[in-house]
Every structure is written in C-alpha cells, then in structure tokens.
Design an enzyme around this catalytic site. Structure first.
Site, short mmCIF file in Angstrom:
data_model
loop_
_atom_site.label_atom_id
_atom_site.label_comp_id
_atom_site.label_asym_id
_atom_site.label_seq_id
_atom_site.Cartn_x
_atom_site.Cartn_y
_atom_site.Cartn_z
N ASP A 10 4.18 -0.48 -1.08
CA ASP A 10 3.01 0.30 -1.45
C ASP A 10 2.29 -0.45 -2.56
O ASP A 10 2.86 -1.37 -3.17
CB ASP A 10 3.43 1.70 -1.94
N SER A 11 1.08 -0.04 -2.87
CA SER A 11 0.35 -0.67 -3.97
C SER A 11 0.98 -0.35 -5.32
O SER A 11 0.67 -1.00 -6.31
CB SER A 11 -1.10 -0.17 -3.94
N TYR A 42 -5.19 -0.42 -4.73
CA TYR A 42 -5.75 -1.13 -3.59
C TYR A 42 -7.01 -0.42 -3.06
O TYR A 42 -7.89 -1.02 -2.47
CB TYR A 42 -4.75 -1.19 -2.44
N CYS A 73 1.64 2.70 2.01
CA CYS A 73 0.31 2.84 1.43
C CYS A 73 -0.71 3.09 2.54
O CYS A 73 -0.81 2.31 3.49
CB CYS A 73 -0.01 1.54 0.70
N ASN A 74 -1.48 4.16 2.42
CA ASN A 74 -2.49 4.47 3.44
C ASN A 74 -3.55 3.37 3.51
O ASN A 74 -3.99 2.97 4.58
CB ASN A 74 -3.18 5.79 3.11
N THR A 75 -3.96 2.88 2.33
CA THR A 75 -5.01 1.85 2.28
C THR A 75 -4.55 0.59 3.00
O THR A 75 -5.26 0.01 3.81
CB THR A 75 -5.36 1.56 0.81
N GLU A 152 -0.85 10.55 -11.07
CA GLU A 152 0.01 9.66 -11.87
C GLU A 152 0.14 10.17 -13.30
O GLU A 152 1.16 9.98 -13.95
CB GLU A 152 -0.54 8.23 -11.86
N CYS A 184 -3.51 9.80 1.60
CA CYS A 184 -3.25 8.92 0.46
C CYS A 184 -1.90 9.34 -0.12
O CYS A 184 -1.60 10.53 -0.17
CB CYS A 184 -4.35 9.09 -0.58
N THR A 185 -1.13 8.35 -0.53
CA THR A 185 0.23 8.62 -1.02
C THR A 185 0.28 9.70 -2.12
O THR A 185 1.25 10.43 -2.21
CB THR A 185 0.83 7.33 -1.62
N HIS A 186 -0.77 9.74 -2.94
CA HIS A 186 -0.72 10.61 -4.11
C HIS A 186 -1.12 12.06 -3.84
O HIS A 186 -0.77 12.95 -4.61
CB HIS A 186 -1.65 10.06 -5.19
N1 DGL Z 1 -1.22 3.98 -2.24
C1 DGL Z 1 -2.64 4.14 -2.09
C2 DGL Z 1 -2.93 4.86 -0.75
O1 DGL Z 1 -2.09 5.55 -0.20
C3 DGL Z 1 -3.25 4.90 -3.26
C4 DGL Z 1 -3.31 4.09 -4.55
C5 DGL Z 1 -4.19 2.86 -4.43
O2 DGL Z 1 -5.42 2.99 -4.36
O3 DGL Z 1 -3.62 1.77 -4.42
O4 DGL Z 1 -3.99 4.71 -0.22
#
Ligand code: DGL
Length: 266
Positions: A10-11, A42, A73-75, A152, A184-186
């Site tokens: 993940d990022s 990311y 990571c979704n991105t 976060e 998105c993970t968060h």
């Molecule tokens: N992990 C990223 C996602 O799921 C979110 C944080 C980022 O922007 O890197 O898209």
C-alpha cells in the site's frame, strides 16, 4: 511455495485494513506487508508516478519470496494493476474488482456511488469494472481527499468528519443510490459518519473484506493455501518513519504491528 507468505503493499498504513481482513479470513497465512510511507500519498499523484512506484513495490515483495501479491491500495490497484498483471507472472490482485463485484451484488435499483482518492476517481477503474459486470448500472463517483488525513489523525469519531462528509457526499444525495463503495483504504474507518450522512438505506461496501475473500478463493484454486497449523506471522516493512507507522497501525489493523522495519531497497 504454498507455505510462502502473501505479499501486500500500500502507499502507507491504510492497507492494514486489508491485512486485518486477510488475517480474519485465513488465520494461518503469513503476510509480508510493504507500506511506502516515504512517498505517501499516491492519491494525488500522476498515473505515471503511481505506475513506477507500483512496479518497485512488486519487485520489493518478489525479493521476499511471496506466493501472491495483493495491492491493498485502491489508487495503485486502479492505475497499476492493469499493466502489472501483464509484466509479472505471479498472481496479483487488487481491491477494485472485489469491491465492484460486491457492489453489483448489493444494488437493487442499479445506482451505485463510488468515493475514492482523486487519482482513483479520475482513472474510472470502478466504473469500468462495474460496467463490465452489468452495463445497465449507473455509477456516480466523487473524490474525498480530506478523509485520508482525518482517518490517520484518529479523528474518526470527531464531529469534524460529519461536517466534511456532509460536504463531500451532498453530490450523492439526489442521485438515489442504494450502494456506496468506500473505494479508499482509509474510508472504512469513517464508516459511522458516512452512514449518518447517507442514511441506513445505502449499503456501504468495504473493498478490504471482499478482497480477502477473493484472495482465499484464488489460493484455493491454485493449490497455494498454507498447510501451516499455527497462527500467522506478519512482517511489516516501510520506506520511512517506522515509529509513526507503528503508532497509527493499531487503528487500521485492530492490534499492534509488532515487527516493523525501515528499508531502503525499494
Ligand atoms: N491507500 C490509498 C488508497 O486506497 C489512500 C492513501 C493515498 O492517497 O496514498 O487509495
């Protein structure tokens, strides 16, 4: 090979929500996690940069002899997965397809909302996956960039999230969606606020849960399920600030991340 670890990247810290679900789904699978904390986020970066980082992350995990790679990571899944699958022979799965599948299963009125980072929304990856499953479904997407720092910061239960969520989600209110993908993970950490704003009639989809199920199915299909009869061991690598990672990890993982190591070979 079957007792090799599953690699997850993940990022940063957000992909731990996927590790949490993987551990629940397959308690005896070892996991090697890489969080690119030196280069997070990311979601605000260009496609070519996200692709470059994604290749480097895969190469890093391959050096740890993993049997399957999960892009938590979704991105990175939205932008990196389509070409990573072309260049690497190891099975690689992302979080977009499982989330899209779950949403298509869930919708009754054929109207789905998607929220994610700017890069994820711009890529149209969720729309494409949903349309590939059912071209008649209407998809409405929007980015919610402030959700990442709020999660976060540990402010999931602070009134400020409700205020921000009302602002971001207003665009979805008149769309009559019955399903919303938290892409998105968060975002699953902010589930209560999102639910309060969208109302109980809208089903919230968490890609992490679906991805863990997909990973289990894939390992079974390939005969790669671990034969170990013990609880899993997880190892966490980050590209910067391991102490900060450890401090935030609990919120995403639901427990402490024990073995966290900073690495430079990414
Ligand atoms: N992990 C990223 C996602 O799921 C979110 C944080 C980022 O922007 O890197 O898209």
């Amino acid at each position: 090979m079957r007792n090799s670890p599953i690699g997850v990247f993940d990022s940063g810290v957000g992909g731990l929500t996927v590790v949490k679900e993987l551990t629940r789904e397959m308690p005896n699978e070892d996991i090697v996690y890489f969080g690119d904390t030196a280069r997070v986020p990311y979601g605000t970066k260009s496609a070519s940069t996200i692709q470059k980082f994604s290749i480097q992350n895969v190469l890093f995990l391959l050096k740890r002899n993993v049997k399957l790679i999960i892009i938590a990571c979704n991105t990175s899944s939205a932008i990196g997965l389509p070409f990573l699958s072309k260049y690497f022979s190891i099975p690689i799965i992302g979080v977009i397809k499982p989330g899209a599948k779950a949403a298509v299963r869930s919708t009754r009125n054929g109207r789905i909302g998607v929220i994610g980072t700017s890069a994820t929304v711009l890529s149209g990856a969720y729309d494409k996956e949903i349309k590939a499953l059912n071209s008649g479904i209407k998809v409405y997407s929007g980015s919610c960039p402030l959700f990442v720092p709020l999660a976060e910061e540990g402010w999931a239960n602070d009134g400020i999230v409700d205020v921000v969520a009302r602002k971001y989600l207003a665009a979805f209110k008149g769309r009559n969606i019955d399903t919303l993908i938290m892409g998105c993970t968060h975002y699953p950490l902010l589930r209560s606020s999102i639910r309060r704003v969208m109302g109980k009639g809208v089903k919230l989809i968490d890609s992490a849960e679906e991805t863990a199920k997909e990973a289990r199915g894939l390992l079974e299909e390939c005969g790669l399920k671990s034969a170990a009869r013990r609880k899993n061991r997880s190892k966490f690598y980050v590209s910067d600030a391991p102490d900060k990672f450890r401090a935030v990890a609990r919120r995403f993982l639901g427990r402490d991340a024990q073995a966290v190591e900073r690495v430079d070979d990414v």
